[in-house]
Design an enzyme around this catalytic site. Structure first.
Site, PDB file in Angstrom:
ATOM      1  N   THR A 126       0.875  -1.170   0.000  1.00 32.28           N
ATOM      2  CA  THR A 126       0.000   0.000   0.000  1.00 32.28           C
ATOM      3  C   THR A 126       0.909   1.216   0.000  1.00 32.28           C
ATOM      4  O   THR A 126       2.134   1.073  -0.021  1.00 32.28           O
ATOM      5  CB  THR A 126      -0.884   0.037   1.258  1.00 32.28           C
ATOM      6  OG1 THR A 126      -0.052   0.380   2.380  1.00 32.28           O
ATOM      7  CG2 THR A 126      -1.539  -1.295   1.529  1.00 32.28           C
ATOM      8  N   CYS A 127       0.327   2.422   0.048  1.00 34.02           N
ATOM      9  CA  CYS A 127       1.217   3.582   0.030  1.00 34.02           C
ATOM     10  C   CYS A 127       1.999   3.697   1.332  1.00 34.02           C
ATOM     11  O   CYS A 127       2.997   4.394   1.396  1.00 34.02           O
ATOM     12  CB  CYS A 127       0.466   4.860  -0.295  1.00 34.02           C
ATOM     13  SG  CYS A 127      -1.174   4.939   0.365  1.00 34.02           S
ATOM     14  N   ASN A 128       1.547   3.008   2.372  1.00 37.10           N
ATOM     15  CA  ASN A 128       2.258   3.114   3.640  1.00 37.10           C
ATOM     16  C   ASN A 128       3.116   1.916   4.006  1.00 37.10           C
ATOM     17  O   ASN A 128       3.814   1.945   5.005  1.00 37.10           O
ATOM     18  CB  ASN A 128       1.270   3.375   4.768  1.00 37.10           C
ATOM     19  CG  ASN A 128       0.758   4.799   4.739  1.00 37.10           C
ATOM     20  OD1 ASN A 128       1.472   5.684   4.257  1.00 37.10           O
ATOM     21  ND2 ASN A 128      -0.440   5.025   5.210  1.00 37.10           N
ATOM     22  N   HIS A 151       1.754  -8.516  14.438  1.00 34.70           N
ATOM     23  CA  HIS A 151       1.885  -7.418  13.479  1.00 34.70           C
ATOM     24  C   HIS A 151       0.755  -7.470  12.440  1.00 34.70           C
ATOM     25  O   HIS A 151       0.115  -6.458  12.161  1.00 34.70           O
ATOM     26  CB  HIS A 151       3.245  -7.490  12.797  1.00 34.70           C
ATOM     27  CG  HIS A 151       3.479  -6.376  11.808  1.00 34.70           C
ATOM     28  ND1 HIS A 151       3.743  -5.083  12.190  1.00 34.70           N
ATOM     29  CD2 HIS A 151       3.450  -6.372  10.452  1.00 34.70           C
ATOM     30  CE1 HIS A 151       3.871  -4.320  11.107  1.00 34.70           C
ATOM     31  NE2 HIS A 151       3.698  -5.083  10.040  1.00 34.70           N
ATOM     32  N   SER A 194      -1.550   1.921  11.170  1.00 32.41           N
ATOM     33  CA  SER A 194      -1.708   2.856  10.058  1.00 32.41           C
ATOM     34  C   SER A 194      -1.146   4.221  10.409  1.00 32.41           C
ATOM     35  O   SER A 194      -0.980   4.554  11.570  1.00 32.41           O
ATOM     36  CB  SER A 194      -3.186   3.016   9.711  1.00 32.41           C
ATOM     37  OG  SER A 194      -3.732   1.785   9.350  1.00 32.41           O
ATOM     38  N   PRO A 244     -10.108   3.331   7.610  1.00 34.28           N
ATOM     39  CA  PRO A 244     -10.754   2.072   7.240  1.00 34.28           C
ATOM     40  C   PRO A 244     -10.201   1.388   5.987  1.00 34.28           C
ATOM     41  O   PRO A 244     -10.511   0.238   5.742  1.00 34.28           O
ATOM     42  CB  PRO A 244     -12.209   2.490   7.019  1.00 34.28           C
ATOM     43  CG  PRO A 244     -12.135   3.918   6.617  1.00 34.28           C
ATOM     44  CD  PRO A 244     -10.904   4.491   7.223  1.00 34.28           C
ATOM     45  N   GLN A 251      -7.434  -3.257   1.677  1.00 36.69           N
ATOM     46  CA  GLN A 251      -6.147  -3.543   1.041  1.00 36.69           C
ATOM     47  C   GLN A 251      -5.625  -4.911   1.470  1.00 36.69           C
ATOM     48  O   GLN A 251      -5.063  -5.657   0.666  1.00 36.69           O
ATOM     49  CB  GLN A 251      -5.150  -2.434   1.402  1.00 36.69           C
ATOM     50  CG  GLN A 251      -5.489  -1.123   0.718  1.00 36.69           C
ATOM     51  CD  GLN A 251      -4.828   0.076   1.378  1.00 36.69           C
ATOM     52  OE1 GLN A 251      -4.474   0.053   2.551  1.00 36.69           O
ATOM     53  NE2 GLN A 251      -4.650   1.147   0.611  1.00 36.69           N
ATOM     54  N   GLY A 275     -10.711  32.279  -3.094  1.00 33.93           N
ATOM     55  CA  GLY A 275      -9.277  32.019  -3.094  1.00 33.93           C
ATOM     56  C   GLY A 275      -9.031  30.563  -3.389  1.00 33.93           C
ATOM     57  O   GLY A 275      -9.966  29.767  -3.502  1.00 33.93           O
ATOM     58  N   ALA A 276      -7.749  30.214  -3.477  1.00 31.45           N
ATOM     59  CA  ALA A 276      -7.458  28.868  -3.971  1.00 31.45           C
ATOM     60  C   ALA A 276      -6.317  28.208  -3.221  1.00 31.45           C
ATOM     61  O   ALA A 276      -5.321  27.832  -3.786  1.00 31.45           O
ATOM     62  CB  ALA A 276      -7.129  28.934  -5.455  1.00 31.45           C
ATOM     63  N   GLY A 277      -6.476  28.062  -1.924  1.00 29.98           N
ATOM     64  CA  GLY A 277      -5.473  27.280  -1.194  1.00 29.98           C
ATOM     65  C   GLY A 277      -5.721  25.806  -1.443  1.00 29.98           C
ATOM     66  O   GLY A 277      -6.815  25.410  -1.839  1.00 29.98           O
TER      67      GLY A 277
END
Lengths: 453, 275
Positions: free
Chosen positions: A52-54, A102, A112, A118, A123, A192-194
């Site tokens: 996963t991305c982590n 684990h 996570s 969730p 995944q 605005g556009a933050g």
């Protein structure tokens, strides 16, 4: 014979994204990768790959975990064409109990980046699905993953770990949900556009807010952003009349002075007939005067207010995580009992066979004498010996299971029992496989630790 | 005067009140979930109690204060139960269930004070119609007050930047609370109006005059005017949200005062002393 679960990998805590992205696999690659892993890491009897991305983790089962971990590590380096030194420091290795722990914690979203999020369960289910598809998941992995899913479900049900908002934009969206019943008839105005403002607007839009107005100091920016978000651009000079119809206003302008002040906002409110208005001020310096919050049916949250909502959720999740850890620990203990029971299976089979043989031999020795008896008497003697053997076996096996399951080295316990009871008769250690006798025994152990089928 | 069905009703009310309140304060959505069917069971037992009471009395059993209280609590519980199960307004439970419990307990304690017989002059078809309309209106106003109270609590938390964290999916938005409050007031107002009209017609039929300015009549007129003003302020001036909720509570206290004082202090025809 002593098979163990093992996990080797990196996650968001041990490795920065620059390292994680080098090792990560796309969903489409995993089945093929598991095939290659099987060939190149013969010490691994079963494998699954979580990416996963982590985290990137290889979950495996092996009789020789140390060797298997080495093989898995060098496989990762070779397969991703990465120097092993790059991630060696970030690598964690878990064996046996620690590995199961684990895996359960990952599934329960305790490991996570955002505790309680969730997505990880889905995944994990995908990873398991790929392993099943590749045919690399065996008895232990099937069981371990299914247990991990049920632990995750129990944690969701019994704790509030997924509660609250843990990002500024989701906190803003959730607050909007507390003020408004439905977003579909609401108008969102983005000033605005933050980046955060844009994200919030996007989320509100995704949740049904249909009308989106975008205004910015430079009209071109407003037009571009409106196009990207599917909204309408409004020139900044003429944004005021639109406040009458806007229900959620997100401020992200870089302005030295607030653009909305209480004095002239009263008039806007009257025109709105006091319909509630939610002002989300993400600008620093702030875009909306803080006194606006005191006006009737105006709800003003600035970046710090939203931040404190988030902090509260995060600390609440941490409290809930403690409860979740207890649930994980319980499941871990029951899984380890099952794992240890698995080590006893071959010994139990041998003992059973050897004692049955003993009976057969004795009966054979007295064949002639038995043949001379009345059929009913012969049957009686056979029944008597069978009962005797069964009662004896039952007592031995029950004792072995209970001591074996709690012993630190069940394989050793099993070996001693086998030596004591089988003597010379013992056939050489059969491999752990899917014979009918084995499966029977597994079902047996299953029944006492499973609440959820 | 009460039947064997009141004690089980009381037990169910008590359990559901505990479930609602504890579920909310201790963040246990499951307790709240279990409180809903309990409230339903309580309403069922209470219905049996009223039906048997009515059979015994030969008409709708609202001849003394205790019975009125019990009848009002019953209608309030029904309205709440409908809102909770149909509109997912679980939050109402923690505001309304304890009140209903208190009212039914009080009714049960007071009810020992003898019984009143309805005079023959009042035994007419008007009685159940008039009484049900009047009490249904009151019940709707009670629930509206509960909704308003919830609104004020939520709203002040939001303003103070300490928003409630929803437990499960049971937290209604301010907009929804406001809308439900408005609808309850509207229906309550309709019921109150019909009750006044039916009462006047009945009085005409029995005594030959529509209106006799007895305490309940005067108070009804006052509350009717107040609720009319409340609705008017929303429709014409757009007063909604916090202001509407606060006013709903204010008018409700007047209603409550009139209910108690008429029943206990100035019992005219409505309070049980049928002149």
């Amino acid at each position: 014979m002593d098979e163990k679960l093992l996990i080797v990998g990196i996650n968001h805590r041990t490795a920065p994204v620059a390292v994680r992205e080098r090792l990560a696999y796309g969903d489409g690659e995993i089945v093929a990768t598991l095939g290659r892993l099987k060939d190149r890491a013969p010490a691994l009897a079963e494998t699954a790959l979580i990416s996963t991305c982590n985290r990137v983790e290889i979950v495996g089962v092996a009789a020789d975990p140390a060797r298997a971990i080495d093989e898995a590590t060098s496989f990762l380096a070779a397969d991703r064409e990465v120097d092993a030194a790059l991630f060696a420091g970030a690598l964690y290795r878990f064996e046996g109990r620690d590995a199961v722990h684990h895996l359960f914690r990952v599934g329960a979203s305790l490991d996570s980046m955002v505790v309680g999020e969730p997505q990880i369960l889905g995944q994990l289910k995908l990873s398991y699905g790929y392993a099943a598809e590749a045919g690399t998941a065996g008895l232990v992995l099937h069981r371990a993953f299914h247990r991990a899913f049920s632990v995750a479900k129990r944690v969701r049900k019994a704790t509030l770990i997924g509660r609250g908002s843990v990002s500024v934009s989701s906190a803003a969206v959730r607050l909007a949900g507390q003020i408004f019943d439905t977003l579909s008839d609401k108008t969102v105005m983005l000033m605005g556009a933050g980046q955060m403002a844009e994200l919030t607007a996007r989320q509100l839009h995704a949740l049904g807010a249909e009308t989106l107005l975008v205004t910015s100091r430079t009209f071109d920016h407003a037009v571009a952003l409106a196009r990207a978000l599917g909204g309408t651009a409004v020139p900044f000079e003429s944004h005021r009349p639109y406040l009458k119809i806007a229900d959620i206003v997100i401020g992200s302008l870089s302005a030295a002075r607030p653009v909305l002040e209480p004095d002239d906002f009263e008039a806007v409110l009257r025109e709105r007939r006091y319909r509630p208005i939610f002002l989300i001020d993400l600008g620093v310096p702030r875009n909306f005067d803080e006194r606006l919050n005191a006006l009737e049916n105006v709800y003003l949250y600035d970046i710090d207010d939203l931040g404190s909502v988030v902090t509260e959720s995060v600390s609440e999740r941490a409290r809930e995580a403690d409860k979740a850890e207890t649930i994980v620990a319980d499941a871990l203990a029951s899984f380890m009992r099952w794992m240890n029971g698995l080590d006893l299976v071959p010994a139990i089979k041998d003992i059973r066979v050897s004692i049955e043989q003993l009976r057969d031999t004795e009966l054979g020795r007295h064949r002639a004498w038995l043949a001379a008896l009345e059929p009913s008497e012969r049957q009686r003697i056979e029944a008597l010996t069978r009962t005797l053997v069964n009662k004896l076996l039952h007592r031995i096996l029950a004792g072995l299971r209970s001591t074996g399951a709690s012993s630190p080295d069940p394989a050793y316990t099993a070996e001693i029992a086998r030596r004591l009871l089988c003597g010379e008769l013992a056939p050489e250690g059969p491999a752990l496989g899917g014979t009918a006798a084995n499966l029977d025994f597994e079902m047996d152990l299953d029944s006492d630790d499973d609440e959820e089928p | 005067m009460d039947t064997i069905w009141l004690p089980p009703a009381l037990v169910c009310y008590a359990l559901s009140a505990v479930g609602f309140v504890a579920g909310r304060t201790a963040n246990r959505p499951r307790w709240t979930d279990q409180a809903v069917p309990l409230l339903g069971a309580a309403v069922l037992f209470h219905t049996l109690d009223l039906v048997f009471g009515a059979l015994r009395a030969g008409n709708i059993p609202v001849t003394n204060f205790a019975q009125s209280l019990s009848f009002l609590a019953w209608l309030t519980a029904i309205v709440s139960f409908v809102l909770i199960s149909r509109m997912r307004m679980q939050v109402l439970g923690s505001f309304v269930a304890p009140g209903v419990l208190a009212a039914v307990s009080a009714a049960m304690l007071l009810t020992r004070r003898g019984r009143l017989v309805i005079p023959d002059s009042l035994r007419s078809a008007w009685l159940p119609v008039h009484v049900t309309l009047a009490f249904l209106g009151d019940a709707l106003f009670v629930v509206a007050a509960g909704v308003s109270l919830a609104y004020l609590v939520y709203e002040s938390r939001l303003k103070a930047k300490r928003p409630m964290t929803p437990v499960g999916q049971t937290m209604p938005s301010l907009e929804k609370l406001d809308r439900i409050n408005y609808r309850l007031l509207g229906w309550g107002f309709v019921m109150l109006s019909l009750a006044i009209v039916s009462g006047a017609l009945w009085a005409e039929a029995t005594w030959g005059h529509f209106w006799s300015w007895e305490p309940q009549e005067s108070w009804s007129l006052i509350t009717w005017l107040l609720y009319a003003a409340l609705l008017e302020s929303r429709i014409a001036a757009g007063w909604r949200g916090r202001r509407a909720a606060a006013l709903t509570l204010a008018v409700f206290t007047v209603l409550l005062g009139s209910f108690l004082s008429v029943s206990l202090l100035f019992p005219g025809k409505h309070g049980g002393s049928f002149g």
